[in-house]
Motif scaffolding. Sequence first.
Motif, PDB file in Angstrom:
ATOM      1  N   THR A   1      -0.932   6.397 -13.095  1.00  0.00           N
ATOM      2  CA  THR A   1      -0.885   6.852 -11.704  1.00  0.00           C
ATOM      3  C   THR A   1      -2.237   6.656 -11.028  1.00  0.00           C
ATOM      4  OG1 THR A   1       0.792   8.519 -12.248  1.00  0.00           O
ATOM      5  CG2 THR A   1      -0.381   8.777 -10.168  1.00  0.00           C
ATOM      6  N   ASP A   2      -2.224   6.022  -9.867  1.00  0.00           N
ATOM      7  CA  ASP A   2      -3.441   5.756  -9.098  1.00  0.00           C
ATOM      8  C   ASP A   2      -4.155   7.081  -8.777  1.00  0.00           C
ATOM      9  OD1 ASP A   2      -5.047   5.391  -6.565  1.00  0.00           O
ATOM     10  OD2 ASP A   2      -4.359   3.322  -6.819  1.00  0.00           O
ATOM     11  N   PRO A   3      -5.471   7.155  -8.986  1.00  0.00           N
ATOM     12  CA  PRO A   3      -6.210   8.397  -8.684  1.00  0.00           C
ATOM     13  C   PRO A   3      -6.035   8.867  -7.247  1.00  0.00           C
ATOM     14  CG  PRO A   3      -7.575   6.900  -9.969  1.00  0.00           C
ATOM     15  CD  PRO A   3      -6.336   6.137  -9.601  1.00  0.00           C
ATOM     16  N   ASP A   4      -5.908   7.942  -6.308  1.00  0.00           N
ATOM     17  CA  ASP A   4      -5.733   8.329  -4.910  1.00  0.00           C
ATOM     18  C   ASP A   4      -4.374   8.993  -4.707  1.00  0.00           C
ATOM     19  OD1 ASP A   4      -6.731   8.536  -2.287  1.00  0.00           O
ATOM     20  OD2 ASP A   4      -5.586   6.773  -1.661  1.00  0.00           O
ATOM     21  N   LEU A   5      -3.357   8.503  -5.421  1.00  0.00           N
ATOM     22  CA  LEU A   5      -2.037   9.121  -5.339  1.00  0.00           C
ATOM     23  C   LEU A   5      -2.074  10.519  -5.946  1.00  0.00           C
ATOM     24  CD1 LEU A   5       0.972   9.133  -4.758  1.00  0.00           C
ATOM     25  CD2 LEU A   5       1.337   7.786  -6.840  1.00  0.00           C
ATOM     26  N   ARG A   6      -2.793  10.681  -7.048  1.00  0.00           N
ATOM     27  CA  ARG A   6      -2.932  12.002  -7.661  1.00  0.00           C
ATOM     28  C   ARG A   6      -3.488  13.002  -6.648  1.00  0.00           C
ATOM     29  NH1 ARG A   6      -4.317  11.616 -13.791  1.00  0.00           N
ATOM     30  NH2 ARG A   6      -3.455   9.582 -14.353  1.00  0.00           N
ATOM     31  N   ARG A   7      -4.492  12.582  -5.894  1.00  0.00           N
ATOM     32  CA  ARG A   7      -5.124  13.467  -4.910  1.00  0.00           C
ATOM     33  C   ARG A   7      -4.190  13.729  -3.729  1.00  0.00           C
ATOM     34  NH1 ARG A   7      -7.478  12.308  -0.315  1.00  0.00           N
ATOM     35  NH2 ARG A   7      -7.476  10.065  -0.771  1.00  0.00           N
TER      36      ARG A   7
ATOM     37  N   SER B   1       0.810  -1.221   0.000  1.00  0.00           N
ATOM     38  CA  SER B   1       0.000   0.000   0.000  1.00  0.00           C
ATOM     39  C   SER B   1       0.845   1.272   0.000  1.00  0.00           C
ATOM     40  CB  SER B   1      -0.921   0.019   1.221  1.00  0.00           C
ATOM     41  OG  SER B   1      -0.150   0.032   2.428  1.00  0.00           O
ATOM     42  N   ALA B   2       2.169   1.135   0.102  1.00  0.00           N
ATOM     43  CA  ALA B   2       3.039   2.314   0.178  1.00  0.00           C
ATOM     44  C   ALA B   2       3.137   2.993  -1.187  1.00  0.00           C
ATOM     45  CB  ALA B   2       4.423   1.917   0.666  1.00  0.00           C
ATOM     46  N   TRP B   3       3.346   4.308  -1.160  1.00  0.00           N
ATOM     47  CA  TRP B   3       3.515   5.090  -2.379  1.00  0.00           C
ATOM     48  C   TRP B   3       4.995   5.320  -2.651  1.00  0.00           C
ATOM     49  CZ3 TRP B   3      -0.956   4.905  -4.543  1.00  0.00           C
ATOM     50  CH2 TRP B   3      -2.138   5.094  -3.823  1.00  0.00           C
ATOM     51  N   LEU B   4       5.334   5.463  -3.925  1.00  0.00           N
ATOM     52  CA  LEU B   4       6.697   5.778  -4.344  1.00  0.00           C
ATOM     53  C   LEU B   4       6.691   7.069  -5.146  1.00  0.00           C
ATOM     54  CD1 LEU B   4       7.888   2.263  -5.608  1.00  0.00           C
ATOM     55  CD2 LEU B   4       8.319   3.294  -3.364  1.00  0.00           C
ATOM     56  N   ALA B   5       7.787   7.816  -5.064  1.00  0.00           N
ATOM     57  CA  ALA B   5       7.921   9.036  -5.858  1.00  0.00           C
ATOM     58  C   ALA B   5       9.360   9.166  -6.333  1.00  0.00           C
ATOM     59  CB  ALA B   5       7.529  10.264  -5.037  1.00  0.00           C
ATOM     60  N   THR B   6       9.526   9.746  -7.493  1.00  0.00           N
ATOM     61  CA  THR B   6      10.849  10.057  -8.016  1.00  0.00           C
ATOM     62  C   THR B   6      11.027  11.565  -8.046  1.00  0.00           C
ATOM     63  OG1 THR B   6      12.306   9.996  -9.962  1.00  0.00           O
ATOM     64  CG2 THR B   6       9.930   9.853 -10.382  1.00  0.00           C
ATOM     65  N   SER B   7      12.221  12.014  -7.701  1.00  0.00           N
ATOM     66  CA  SER B   7      12.502  13.450  -7.711  1.00  0.00           C
ATOM     67  C   SER B   7      13.132  13.890  -9.030  1.00  0.00           C
ATOM     68  CB  SER B   7      13.438  13.820  -6.554  1.00  0.00           C
ATOM     69  OG  SER B   7      14.727  13.253  -6.768  1.00  0.00           O
ATOM     70  N   THR B   8      13.106  13.016 -10.043  1.00  0.00           N
ATOM     71  CA  THR B   8      13.740  13.362 -11.317  1.00  0.00           C
ATOM     72  C   THR B   8      13.255  14.715 -11.835  1.00  0.00           C
ATOM     73  OG1 THR B   8      14.143  12.656 -13.589  1.00  0.00           O
ATOM     74  CG2 THR B   8      11.992  12.110 -12.672  1.00  0.00           C
ATOM     75  N   SER B   9      14.168  15.446 -12.462  1.00  0.00           N
ATOM     76  CA  SER B   9      13.830  16.745 -13.029  1.00  0.00           C
ATOM     77  C   SER B   9      13.572  16.670 -14.523  1.00  0.00           C
ATOM     78  CB  SER B   9      14.958  17.755 -12.754  1.00  0.00           C
ATOM     79  OG  SER B   9      16.179  17.270 -13.278  1.00  0.00           O
ATOM     80  N   SER B  10      13.764  15.487 -15.138  1.00  0.00           N
ATOM     81  CA  SER B  10      13.570  15.425 -16.584  1.00  0.00           C
ATOM     82  C   SER B  10      13.261  14.039 -17.122  1.00  0.00           C
ATOM     83  CB  SER B  10      14.815  15.963 -17.307  1.00  0.00           C
ATOM     84  OG  SER B  10      15.942  15.130 -17.049  1.00  0.00           O
ATOM     85  N   LEU B  11      13.692  12.980 -16.433  1.00  0.00           N
ATOM     86  CA  LEU B  11      13.537  11.631 -16.979  1.00  0.00           C
ATOM     87  C   LEU B  11      12.071  11.206 -16.992  1.00  0.00           C
ATOM     88  CD1 LEU B  11      16.523   9.825 -15.222  1.00  0.00           C
ATOM     89  CD2 LEU B  11      16.434  10.709 -17.551  1.00  0.00           C
ATOM     90  N   SER B  12      11.755  10.245 -17.845  1.00  0.00           N
ATOM     91  CA  SER B  12      10.380   9.780 -17.994  1.00  0.00           C
ATOM     92  C   SER B  12       9.909   9.037 -16.749  1.00  0.00           C
ATOM     93  CB  SER B  12      10.276   8.855 -19.210  1.00  0.00           C
ATOM     94  OG  SER B  12       9.022   8.216 -19.239  1.00  0.00           O
ATOM     95  N   VAL B  13       8.896   9.575 -16.086  1.00  0.00           N
ATOM     96  CA  VAL B  13       8.311   8.894 -14.929  1.00  0.00           C
ATOM     97  C   VAL B  13       7.579   7.640 -15.394  1.00  0.00           C
ATOM     98  CG1 VAL B  13       6.736   9.132 -12.962  1.00  0.00           C
ATOM     99  CG2 VAL B  13       8.127  11.082 -13.697  1.00  0.00           C
ATOM    100  N   THR B  14       6.978   7.702 -16.564  1.00  0.00           N
ATOM    101  CA  THR B  14       6.328   6.516 -17.137  1.00  0.00           C
ATOM    102  C   THR B  14       7.349   5.413 -17.378  1.00  0.00           C
ATOM    103  OG1 THR B  14       4.725   7.958 -18.248  1.00  0.00           O
ATOM    104  CG2 THR B  14       4.870   5.696 -19.027  1.00  0.00           C
TER     105      THR B  14
END
Length: 282
Positions: free
Chosen positions: A159-165, A111-124
């Motif tokens: 991206t999960d809608p809950d994560l977007r919110r 259930s944990a969320w992940l995030a990347t701090s990239t400034s340009s690379l493709s998150v997809t």
Amino acid sequence: MNTVPPTVGVIGGGRMGAGIAQVFAQAGAQVTVIERDQASAQSARARLADGLRKAAERDASVDADAVTGWIDVSVDFQALQNADLVVEAVPEVFRLKVEALQTAERVVSESAWLATSTSSLSVTGLGGQLARPGQLCGLHFFNPVPPSALVEIVLTPSTDPDLRRQAGQWVTALGKTPIVVNDAPGFASSRLGVAIALEAMRMVEEGVASAEDIDKAMVLGYRHAAGPLRTSDLVGLDVRLGIAEYLHETLGERFAPPRILRDKVAAGELGRKTGRGFFDYA
């Protein structure tokens, strides 16, 4: 009420990672920073202490000693097993970011969320290397993180809608303003910032004006907080070059790095961190 996740992990304790850890801890999260070895962990602790000291100097309500108690630094990824959110802040290299995110994904709960701090690379593209790509978004913080006002939230088609919110709520709870962009090379901020910076570099290269006067034009004429060349020195000319090369590859010739940028990086003139870039900081 907007709140940050109770438990946050940050992979990488460099300038960006330490800043991200600091702002989450100041907002009330228990934060664990992961570093690759003990020497790097010690450097991260010193960086965090310095950042909190500066925060306390800017704002008397910040209790640096208390916030320090909310931050741990470890070399063991297992320390992230209870994290509600993990933000990777390793160097801007696709392979390194994939390795960091994959390792975190194996350790944290489903259930944990992940995030990347990239400034340009493709998150997809990063998410495509994960078992749960819907639980990843981009959180592009700006350097230096604590005083900066903006965080760019980067969303992918999965991206999960809950994560977007929730991502917007986290950023607001950090006292920053979120903007939301769909995943594209350079997002909004890096793409615009690099375009202006590269043109400023070409103007120096062509002898149009001095670096100082080009920056003054943007500060006084367009109300930029700092000119594109001083900003590039702050970001790091090696980082600017890496982003420009990626944008050149994905978006075409308008992002081709000028020779002056390549020459400065080759000479080790990387900006503030080396004491010299387009300006002298010695």
